[in-house]
Design an enzyme around this catalytic site. Structure first.
Site, mmCIF file in Angstrom:
data_model
loop_
_atom_site.group_PDB
_atom_site.id
_atom_site.type_symbol
_atom_site.label_atom_id
_atom_site.label_comp_id
_atom_site.label_asym_id
_atom_site.label_seq_id
_atom_site.Cartn_x
_atom_site.Cartn_y
_atom_site.Cartn_z
ATOM 1 N N LYS A 109 3.310 4.038 -1.021
ATOM 2 C CA LYS A 109 3.658 4.816 -2.476
ATOM 3 C C LYS A 109 4.833 5.600 -2.387
ATOM 4 O O LYS A 109 5.175 6.576 -1.552
ATOM 5 C CB LYS A 109 2.496 5.977 -2.911
ATOM 6 C CG LYS A 109 1.163 5.570 -3.133
ATOM 7 C CD LYS A 109 0.181 5.344 -1.749
ATOM 8 C CE LYS A 109 -1.068 4.485 -1.900
ATOM 9 N NZ LYS A 109 -1.653 4.115 -0.957
ATOM 10 N N HIS B 250 0.883 -1.156 0.082
ATOM 11 C CA HIS B 250 -0.094 0.050 0.056
ATOM 12 C C HIS B 250 0.762 1.382 -0.063
ATOM 13 O O HIS B 250 0.307 2.505 -0.250
ATOM 14 C CB HIS B 250 -0.938 -0.162 1.072
ATOM 15 C CG HIS B 250 -2.021 0.990 1.063
ATOM 16 N ND1 HIS B 250 -2.114 1.901 1.997
ATOM 17 C CD2 HIS B 250 -2.976 1.149 0.470
ATOM 18 C CE1 HIS B 250 -3.012 2.643 1.705
ATOM 19 N NE2 HIS B 250 -3.692 2.227 0.702
ATOM 20 N N LYS C 180 -3.538 11.151 4.346
ATOM 21 C CA LYS C 180 -3.350 10.213 5.483
ATOM 22 C C LYS C 180 -2.106 11.003 6.431
ATOM 23 O O LYS C 180 -0.780 10.580 6.097
ATOM 24 C CB LYS C 180 -2.524 8.666 5.174
ATOM 25 C CG LYS C 180 -3.700 7.862 4.607
ATOM 26 C CD LYS C 180 -3.165 7.613 3.176
ATOM 27 C CE LYS C 180 -3.880 6.749 2.305
ATOM 28 N NZ LYS C 180 -4.964 7.013 2.004
ATOM 29 N N ASP D 82 0.885 20.322 17.451
ATOM 30 C CA ASP D 82 1.648 21.492 18.155
ATOM 31 C C ASP D 82 2.377 22.032 17.083
ATOM 32 O O ASP D 82 3.569 22.448 17.223
ATOM 33 C CB ASP D 82 2.504 20.890 19.183
ATOM 34 C CG ASP D 82 1.527 20.459 20.635
ATOM 35 O OD1 ASP D 82 0.652 20.831 20.524
ATOM 36 O OD2 ASP D 82 2.247 19.918 21.274
ATOM 37 N N ASP E 85 17.388 8.133 -8.854
ATOM 38 C CA ASP E 85 18.937 8.287 -8.850
ATOM 39 C C ASP E 85 19.500 8.261 -7.220
ATOM 40 O O ASP E 85 20.755 8.891 -7.357
ATOM 41 C CB ASP E 85 19.336 9.851 -9.666
ATOM 42 C CG ASP E 85 19.301 9.335 -10.905
ATOM 43 O OD1 ASP E 85 19.095 8.306 -11.411
ATOM 44 O OD2 ASP E 85 19.399 10.435 -11.479
ATOM 45 N N HIS F 254 -8.485 11.206 0.698
ATOM 46 C CA HIS F 254 -7.486 10.119 0.828
ATOM 47 C C HIS F 254 -6.565 10.591 1.315
ATOM 48 O O HIS F 254 -5.441 9.559 1.353
ATOM 49 C CB HIS F 254 -7.375 9.775 -0.846
ATOM 50 C CG HIS F 254 -6.663 8.505 -0.864
ATOM 51 N ND1 HIS F 254 -5.375 8.369 -1.289
ATOM 52 C CD2 HIS F 254 -7.162 7.171 -0.886
ATOM 53 C CE1 HIS F 254 -5.135 6.853 -1.459
ATOM 54 N NE2 HIS F 254 -6.305 6.326 -1.212
#
Length: 430
Positions: free
Chosen positions: A136, A134, A337, A342, A141, A335
């Protein structure tokens, strides 16, 4: 008498440094916050077009509709000029593969493509097939890292719902600094683990190990030739890469959240697509709210999937009773996350990544988050989340939640019960 929490010396939420030559948490990073696929794809394509040696890429969904095709075209261009391009996609998220003519175009250009854990004849019936790729990630390089929650998916397109009226709400980061090497190594290990399984089946263990050693030596030589001139260590943002898998890093992302929430003094803002936190996270949020921390959650307000939508609702009651604010995002699918703690305090903390706060992400999937301690970055992310809550969110009224229709209550409890039953089958407690 124990001193009040606010008066205790505050330990870094990153925890102890790893006993390695390069610390697990370092302050030599440059990190750019990217909102949505439009910003991510533009930056990613520029770096891929400038690549001279290698592009490593992992994603859950690879969809060539609309803007997604631009990423595929960048990979084709890079491979055609001799850059090694490796793409790993999830066998469920990218089920069915790419439409013609993309498989042929990528193969003819030399793009290497692997599918992580195809479900096989039994589909998702077997619990072991629930462990998904899951995260991404992209490393170019060995010098630039992209990490976040954004798939190769056009902001205005959804595979299940078609054209969207407003863009999907999501984030990623572009990172330079020492943690890029950590991401590259993790991706390399997964690539060769997938490749070795295939080689063992075809040629046997001995040949697979020999191929692995030769390939890693060749990769090291190519990256050495492509390395940027050394300019010395530069002061930058303090950041680290937090990975989650089912071997050595089973609870690292959850622990990062728990440390940040547990040391919060003023404010916690969490935006999460599929929010079904476990007992520890729920308790941490409740305790933070009770000690006077303002806790705001920006959560999915549109129906997307039965389980994720309905299973989230039963956990709202205890949070609302403790004074936690829940805002449901309405214009499109949320979508993101991400989280900020603070941002205006002495120890600003933020995270951007792929991990939801639900059982699939916390217990089963391979996930990757970047954690940042930097005031400017935290304030930037906070401003975007506050704007979304104020202009695109609907604050959930505790009375309205308590009085929701009986049919919805039944569906909520059914989904929550099914999720708990599924966890019992896998042998996990959450």
């Amino acid at each position: 008498m124990t001193a009040p929490q606010a008066q205790r010396p505050r330990r870094s939420v990153f925890g102890r440094r790893a006993p390695a030559a390069r610390p697990a948490c370092a302050d030599d990073h440059r990190i750019e916050l990217l909102e949505g696929a439009q910003q991510l794809f533009a930056a990613l394509i520029r770096d891929v077009d400038a690549a001279v040696s290698e592009v490593q890429f992992e994603t859950y969904i690879f969809d060539c509709t609309g803007a997604g095709a631009l990423v595929a075209e960048a990979f084709v261009r890079a491979a055609q000029r001799g850059v090694r391009v490796r793409v790993a996609v999830d066998g469920v998220g990218s089920a069915g593969g790419l439409p013609a003519p993309w498989p042929q175009r990528l193969a003819e250009a030399g793009v290497q493509w692997q599918v992580y854990s195809p479900p096989g004849r039994f589909g998702l019936v077997l619990p072991r097939s629930w462990r998904r790729l899951h995260r991404k990630l992209c490393v170019v390089d060995g010098c630039v890292l992209y990490c976040g929650g954004i798939n190769v998916l056009d902001d205005f397109h959804d595979p299940n719902y078609g054209t969207l009226k407003a863009p999907r709400f999501d984030f990623a980061v572009r990172v330079t600094g020492s943690l890029v090497a950590d991401a590259s190594e993790a991706m390399e290990q997964l690539w060769w683990r997938m490749h070795a399984l295939r080689d063992v089946r075809r040629h046997g263990l001995g040949q697979a190990l020999a191929d692995l050693r030769a390939a890693r030596a060749a990769r090291a030589a190519r990256l050495a030739d492509a390395a940027l001139p050394a300019g010395g260590r530069q002061q930058g943002m303090r950041a680290m890469l937090v990975l989650r898998d089912s071997l050595r890093h089973r609870s690292r992302i959850e622990q990062a959240y728990l440390r940040a929430i547990g040391t919060a003094r003023r404010e916690i803002i969490i935006a999460n697509a599929y929010f079904v936190p476990g007992r520890k996270l729920r308790r941490a949020l409740v305790l933070a709210a009770r000690r006077g921390v303002r806790v705001q959650l920006l959560l999915q307000g549109r129906y997307e999937y039965f389980m994720q939508y309905h299973a989230a609702r039963p956990v709202y009651g205890a949070l609302l009773a403790a004074g936690v604010e829940i805002h449901e995002y309405a214009p499109s699918f949320l979508h993101a996350k991400v989280a900020v703690v603070d941002a205006e305090g002495e120890r600003p903390w933020a995270t951007v990544g792929s991990s939801n706060l639900d059982p699939l992400s916390m217990l089963l999937a391979r996930e990757a988050n970047v954690v940042v301690e930097d005031a400017a970055f935290a304030l930037d992310l906070r401003a975007r989340l506050v704007q979304a809550m104020e202009h695109a969110g609907r604050r959930l009224d505790p009375a309205a939640y308590a009085g929701r229709p009986w049919r919805q209550r039944v569906l909520d409890r059914l989904a929550f019960g099914l999720m708990r039953a599924a966890l019992w089958v896998t042998g996990h407690r959450y």
